[in-house]
Design an enzyme around this catalytic site. Structure first.
Site, PDB file in Angstrom:
ATOM      1  N   SER A   1      54.559  17.364  10.857  1.00 17.39           N
ATOM      2  CA  SER A   1      55.253  17.622  11.595  1.00 17.39           C
ATOM      3  C   SER A   1      57.098  17.385  10.848  1.00 17.39           C
ATOM      4  O   SER A   1      57.758  18.055  11.055  1.00 17.39           O
ATOM      5  CB  SER A   1      54.738  17.864  12.649  1.00 17.39           C
ATOM      6  OG  SER A   1      55.118  16.893  13.466  1.00 17.39           O
TER       7      SER A   1
ATOM      8  N   LYS B   1      60.180  22.794  12.243  1.00 16.96           N
ATOM      9  CA  LYS B   1      61.199  23.982  13.556  1.00 16.96           C
ATOM     10  C   LYS B   1      62.381  24.360  12.885  1.00 16.96           C
ATOM     11  O   LYS B   1      62.867  25.474  13.018  1.00 16.96           O
ATOM     12  CB  LYS B   1      61.937  23.303  14.415  1.00 16.96           C
ATOM     13  CG  LYS B   1      60.693  22.048  15.491  1.00 16.96           C
ATOM     14  CD  LYS B   1      60.360  22.988  16.462  1.00 16.96           C
ATOM     15  CE  LYS B   1      59.775  22.050  17.652  1.00 16.96           C
ATOM     16  NZ  LYS B   1      59.762  22.805  19.239  1.00 16.96           N
TER      17      LYS B   1
END
Lengths: 321, 321
Positions: free
Chosen positions: A306, A55
């Site tokens: 991730s 992110k």
């Protein structure tokens, strides 16, 4: 709707823009997991990324793309997870003010992380309506720019750089890349990067059974809600947006669902065999590959891990795999 | 005694020999730990190495240096830890038989790992005398070559390649490198690599207070035993050998002791902030740097994270740092 879709040049520019602030995470391999899966796996460990998740890429690209005038009024978002940290981190990098709307029951460790970057936290009740209302209040009060966690082309272009690096650094032609899907920012960016930088590489997603909205949306072409919501992969609870759904429909080959048991097993392999602290959401892509391994025998497969933001005091490991 | 000490060429040759079988582990950085320490840290995560520890390097170099005649009779060692896995792994790579003497109370996960590489395990009582007697029996029965875990110049040359890579890949001139010390194979190899490849880089060691033999040996010049033995860093319980002690006295600047509390705190930073699964022994070098940070303010410091083989069901983390 699709007129501002990131181009090849957009993603390359995003990469140049954010490169000074991010880690170029390595590509890792595991003989054990290659044997187990019957495939050749190339892992992109974005748990090793700044703020512990991919992110950081999208948050940075969105904020670095703003004008000086916009930055003067700061940025805002609502999130209890990695996007909150990403926006707080990216805003600090450019000296902008960040206003983060967080549910009042957010874990203390996540609140502390956001505070440590110097962001202002606005607590609210944990409903979509209250989050939205509080963000609107912030915007009215400050003129801050709202940065959506995934339904935003700058964010998508930033997330696309993870797959772009993986394609560049793997050292082989990848037959497939697996990514997790929540709101679809990482997945649509992965699809775009494969399309531009490695045509022929097919992109697949893993999604928790207990948050199975994307697989329905992928089939129907409309933004669907999950039949039920209950999963350990708390980073993947959101549903797709009107920018991510069309990109996913165009550039993703399929979405596979996985159970929490399968997610935890994949997570445990990553911890025990690859020595990587990966959060449940971050293990979903590997879980999806392992579940469908027969279809990929002998193939070169990229796996995006991730993120790694997990509470060490509350781990799901009962005993060794 | 010092006539066969690894030269610069020996270490370069070792690296060429083992390179096809090992991971070139990356160099990682952490803004959080840089801020905390006031130094610029360059981590060499050998927990990401084959078998989860740097020991793969030394085991491979020792076995790949044997003649075909020697390999025909196999190799043997005694170890309950990472060296057992390293020898089993390396022997499997060259198709040689490995006979591993292990204490009968070794953890099941370690027994399984050695078995998975196809090694023959000989169980014995957990005393130095019984381990030695069983190895001698193996040698008498099979003609296998004994590979000492650290007091062996081929092993030392192999371990030296970790620091050689760190020096080559850090991208800056390192003022110091920290490594843990148990028997001293990694530490003496690190000292040699700094000496040959980065003169002026000073090498320091971290040692658990509850296994503080190396610091005494370093000062007296004789192989000393620890005043008491009690530490979570179970990979560092051994004392130095007659090959490692002189190299450490010549090429290491100092040895710092750290408590188990300091080791666990360093370990937790590595897990929470760097998302790396590191075993207690593997966190000792960071613990030593953090304890002595004032002496290194503003310096570029390499930290070798030696391994990541730890039982996830028995972690020492009570709550968040």
């Amino acid at each position: 709707m699709l007129q501002n879709v990131p181009t090849r040049q957009t993603i390359e520019a995003a990469h140049m823009l954010i490169a000074p602030y991010i880690h170029r995470t390595p590509v890792l391999t595991s003989a054990f997991l290659n044997n187990l899966s019957g495939t050749n796996l190339y892992f992109k460990p974005e748990n090793l990324q700044k703020i512990g998740a991919f992110k950081a890429r999208g948050g940075l690209n969105a904020i670095l793309s703003l004008t000086k005038e916009q930055l003067r009024n700061g940025v805002t978002t609502h999130s209890s997870g990695n996007h909150a940290q990403a926006i707080a981190f990216a805003a600090a990098k450019v000296g902008a003010k960040a206003y983060i709307v967080m549910p009042e029951n957010s874990p203390q460790v996540k609140i502390s992380a956001v505070k440590d970057y110097g962001a202002e936290i606005i607590f609210c009740m944990n409903t979509p309506e209250e989050r939205e209302r509080n963000v609107q209040e912030v915007i009215a009060r400050t003129g801050a720019t709202f940065i959506h966690p995934f339904n935003n082309y700058e964010v998508i272009a930033g997330q696309a750089t993870a797959a772009a690096e993986l394609i560049s650094d793997a050292g082989v032609r990848l037959d497939a890349i697996f990514a997790p899907v929540g709101g679809g920012g990482l997945l649509s960016g992965t699809g775009l990067s494969a399309h531009y930088f490695s045509p022929g590489t097919r992109v697949y997603a893993g999604e928790p059974e207990g948050a199975a909205d994307a697989v329905l949306s992928f089939r129907s072409g409309k933004i669907e809600r999950a039949p039920y919501v209950k999963t350990i992969a708390d980073g993947l609870l959101t549903y797709l947006g009107d920018k991510t759904l069309p990109l996913i429909r165009e550039h993703v080959a399929d979405i596979f669902t996985v159970s929490d048991t399968e997610i935890i097993a994949a997570m445990q392999y990553l911890w025990e065999r690859m020595k990587l602290v990966v959060e449940p959401s971050g293990a979903v892509a590997l879980a999806a590959l392992l579940k469908n391994r027969e279809a990929f025998t002998g193939k070169n497969v990229g796996i995006i891990l991730s993120g790694g933001n997990v509470d060490l005091a509350r781990l799901p490991f009962g005993k060794e795999v």
